[in-house]
Design an enzyme around this catalytic site. Structure first.
Site, mmCIF file in Angstrom:
data_model
loop_
_atom_site.group_PDB
_atom_site.id
_atom_site.type_symbol
_atom_site.label_atom_id
_atom_site.label_comp_id
_atom_site.label_asym_id
_atom_site.label_seq_id
_atom_site.Cartn_x
_atom_site.Cartn_y
_atom_site.Cartn_z
ATOM 1 N N ASP A 35 -37.542 120.312 11.938
ATOM 2 C CA ASP A 35 -38.900 120.117 12.467
ATOM 3 C C ASP A 35 -39.888 120.883 11.581
ATOM 4 O O ASP A 35 -39.622 122.018 11.180
ATOM 5 C CB ASP A 35 -38.977 120.622 13.916
ATOM 6 C CG ASP A 35 -40.222 120.132 14.636
ATOM 7 O OD1 ASP A 35 -40.082 119.366 15.606
ATOM 8 O OD2 ASP A 35 -41.347 120.503 14.218
ATOM 9 N N ASN A 97 -38.438 114.654 24.631
ATOM 10 C CA ASN A 97 -39.730 114.398 25.270
ATOM 11 C C ASN A 97 -39.969 112.887 25.284
ATOM 12 O O ASN A 97 -39.819 112.236 24.247
ATOM 13 C CB ASN A 97 -40.846 115.103 24.508
ATOM 14 C CG ASN A 97 -40.705 116.612 24.540
ATOM 15 O OD1 ASN A 97 -40.349 117.177 25.567
ATOM 16 N ND2 ASN A 97 -40.952 117.264 23.415
ATOM 17 N N GLU A 105 -45.153 113.137 21.251
ATOM 18 C CA GLU A 105 -46.175 112.926 20.225
ATOM 19 C C GLU A 105 -45.776 111.837 19.243
ATOM 20 O O GLU A 105 -46.626 111.070 18.786
ATOM 21 C CB GLU A 105 -46.434 114.227 19.459
ATOM 22 C CG GLU A 105 -47.090 115.292 20.310
ATOM 23 C CD GLU A 105 -47.206 116.628 19.582
ATOM 24 O OE1 GLU A 105 -46.939 116.684 18.369
ATOM 25 O OE2 GLU A 105 -47.546 117.608 20.258
ATOM 26 N N VAL A 106 -44.524 111.801 18.868
ATOM 27 C CA VAL A 106 -44.049 110.817 17.894
ATOM 28 C C VAL A 106 -43.243 109.761 18.651
ATOM 29 O O VAL A 106 -42.239 110.079 19.296
ATOM 30 C CB VAL A 106 -43.193 111.480 16.800
ATOM 31 C CG1 VAL A 106 -42.709 110.419 15.808
ATOM 32 C CG2 VAL A 106 -43.979 112.570 16.087
ATOM 33 N N HIS A 110 -36.540 111.008 19.407
ATOM 34 C CA HIS A 110 -35.987 112.153 18.697
ATOM 35 C C HIS A 110 -35.517 113.161 19.722
ATOM 36 O O HIS A 110 -36.146 113.355 20.756
ATOM 37 C CB HIS A 110 -37.007 112.788 17.746
ATOM 38 C CG HIS A 110 -38.330 113.070 18.393
ATOM 39 N ND1 HIS A 110 -39.259 112.081 18.648
ATOM 40 C CD2 HIS A 110 -38.866 114.225 18.848
ATOM 41 C CE1 HIS A 110 -40.320 112.615 19.224
ATOM 42 N NE2 HIS A 110 -40.098 113.912 19.366
ATOM 43 N N HIS A 112 -34.767 117.123 20.130
ATOM 44 C CA HIS A 112 -34.938 118.457 19.535
ATOM 45 C C HIS A 112 -33.688 119.272 19.843
ATOM 46 O O HIS A 112 -33.264 119.344 20.998
ATOM 47 C CB HIS A 112 -36.113 119.195 20.176
ATOM 48 C CG HIS A 112 -37.451 118.537 20.033
ATOM 49 N ND1 HIS A 112 -38.427 118.996 19.175
ATOM 50 C CD2 HIS A 112 -38.003 117.454 20.665
ATOM 51 C CE1 HIS A 112 -39.520 118.243 19.286
ATOM 52 N NE2 HIS A 112 -39.281 117.299 20.182
HETATM 53 P P1 AMP Z 1 -42.598 115.447 20.460
HETATM 54 O O1 AMP Z 1 -42.915 114.019 20.126
HETATM 55 O O2 AMP Z 1 -43.648 116.103 21.289
HETATM 56 O O3 AMP Z 1 -41.240 115.607 21.068
HETATM 57 O O4 AMP Z 1 -42.560 116.294 19.115
HETATM 58 C C1 AMP Z 1 -42.665 115.734 17.839
HETATM 59 C C2 AMP Z 1 -42.141 116.778 16.860
HETATM 60 O O5 AMP Z 1 -42.144 116.202 15.550
HETATM 61 C C3 AMP Z 1 -42.967 118.053 16.783
HETATM 62 O O6 AMP Z 1 -42.112 119.158 17.084
HETATM 63 C C4 AMP Z 1 -43.462 118.088 15.348
HETATM 64 O O7 AMP Z 1 -43.511 119.387 14.826
HETATM 65 C C5 AMP Z 1 -42.442 117.217 14.642
HETATM 66 N N1 AMP Z 1 -42.905 116.582 13.427
HETATM 67 C C6 AMP Z 1 -44.051 115.870 13.258
HETATM 68 N N2 AMP Z 1 -44.113 115.385 12.000
HETATM 69 C C7 AMP Z 1 -42.981 115.796 11.367
HETATM 70 C C8 AMP Z 1 -42.457 115.610 10.062
HETATM 71 N N3 AMP Z 1 -43.123 114.910 9.123
HETATM 72 N N4 AMP Z 1 -41.261 116.160 9.762
HETATM 73 C C9 AMP Z 1 -40.599 116.873 10.691
HETATM 74 N N5 AMP Z 1 -41.034 117.073 11.950
HETATM 75 C C10 AMP Z 1 -42.207 116.550 12.282
#
Ligand code: AMP
Length: 128
Positions: A35, A97, A105-106, A110, A112
């Site tokens: 991350d 999440n 957020e993404v 994924h 963690h």
């Molecule tokens: P979430 O969608 O809230 O579970 O978290 C998305 C995670 O993706 C966050 O912890 C970010 O720090 C991580 N993140 C976003 N962009 C990148 C990237 N380019 N490479 C690695 N991690 C990322």
């Protein structure tokens, strides 16, 4: 309601090689990488290569091979990090999440994997 996958999300770009990642493991159906904003000494993301939005989307619609590969990849990362409680490691937390209340957020599934420090209570209310 059908799941809608946005092919422009950042993890899709990583999978297409359009932006880099700090890779720790790649299997037939999964990819694991660090991350960029680590919340613990070890903070690894494991993603399926297929276009899945959330954990439930993947659990319900991925193939058996994709599901087996993803679960095995999570286990391999835990083993490689030396964090398995049953093997002398100090433990870890796995988080997926999902959606608005999950504060995702993404929009590509994924998981963690967080480890390397005491992680505290499972949840805090917003603002705590
Ligand atoms: P979430 O969608 O809230 O579970 O978290 C998305 C995670 O993706 C966050 O912890 C970010 O720090 C991580 N993140 C976003 N962009 C990148 C990237 N380019 N490479 C690695 N991690 C990322």
């Amino acid at each position: 309601m059908a799941y809608t996958y946005d092919t422009n999300n950042i993890f899709a770009k990583i999978l297409r090689g359009e932006i880099p990642c700090n890779k720790v493991l790649e299997t037939e159906h999964s990819l694991a990488f660090h991350d960029v904003r680590p919340q613990a000494p070890a903070h690894i993301l494991v993603i399926p290569k297929g276009p899945f939005v959330t954990f439930d989307h993947f659990a319900l619609e991925a193939s058996d091979a994709e599901r087996a590969d993803f679960v095995a990849a999570i286990g391999t990362v835990c083993r490689d990090l030396g964090i398995q409680p049953g093997e002398g490691g100090a433990g870890y937390r796995v988080i997926a999440n999902s959606g608005d209340h999950g504060v995702q957020e993404v929009m590509h599934l994924h998981v963690h994997i967080l480890a390397g420090r005491m992680l505290g209570r499972m949840l805090a209310k917003p603002g705590e």
